[in-house]
Design an enzyme around this catalytic site. Structure first.
Site, short mmCIF file in Angstrom:
data_model
loop_
_atom_site.label_atom_id
_atom_site.label_comp_id
_atom_site.label_asym_id
_atom_site.label_seq_id
_atom_site.Cartn_x
_atom_site.Cartn_y
_atom_site.Cartn_z
N GLY A 23 0.81 -1.22 0.00
CA GLY A 23 0.00 0.00 0.00
C GLY A 23 0.85 1.26 0.00
N CYS A 24 1.89 1.26 0.81
CA CYS A 24 2.75 2.45 0.91
C CYS A 24 3.54 2.66 -0.38
CB CYS A 24 3.66 2.34 2.12
SG CYS A 24 2.73 2.28 3.68
#
Length: 156
Positions: free
Chosen positions: A47-48
């Protein structure tokens, strides 16, 4: 423990943090410019990475519109350097290992994850005006689609 939440109009908490190369960044050094400070839980996670790449892919649009982009996480400088180099991140990634700045911004504390209450980094984005005041304080943003929404909100 209730998390502090900042709102538009609040003064952005000042900070001095180091980036992936150990270079110091002070919020007050960015006075006169509009800063997008985004907090994310951990470098090199799916996600990051998606979020950082979205900022990277829109970096020229943001800088052409006068914005400075800064990423903020509790990761070590070494991990941030690896992340930056692996994904060609063109903006500073700031290291806040003791989570002081994340906490001051309300981006560290209790959150829901897979139905459980955990303590950690709350994915958040802050827009700080040239005088150091917040114009946006967005908490619990999604990694995917957030940058596109931000661009629309900022009319970039």
């Amino acid at each position: 423990m209730a998390n502090v939440r900042l709102s538009p109009g609040d003064t952005a908490p000042d900070f001095t943090l180091t980036d992936a190369d150990g270079k110091k960044h002070k919020l007050k050094d960015y006075r006169g410019r509009t800063v997008i400070l985004y907090a994310y839980p951990a470098a090199m996670t799916p996600g990051c990475t998606k979020q950082a790449c979205d900022f990277r892919d829109n970096f020229a649009r943001l800088t052409d519109a006068g914005y400075v982009v800064l990423g903020l996480s509790p990761d070590s400088e070494a991990k941030l350097a690896k992340f930056r180099d692996r994904d060609n991140v063109p903006f500073p990634l700031l290291s806040d290992p003791d989570k002081t700045v994340l906490t001051a911004y309300g981006a560290f504390g209790e959150k829901q994850m897979y139905g459980k209450t955990v303590t950690g980094v709350i994915r958040s984005t802050f827009v700080i005006d040239p005088q150091g005041k917040l114009t946006k304080a967005m908490y619990g943003v999604k990694a995917t689609g957030h940058v596109e929404r931000l661009l629309r909100d900022l009319e970039v």
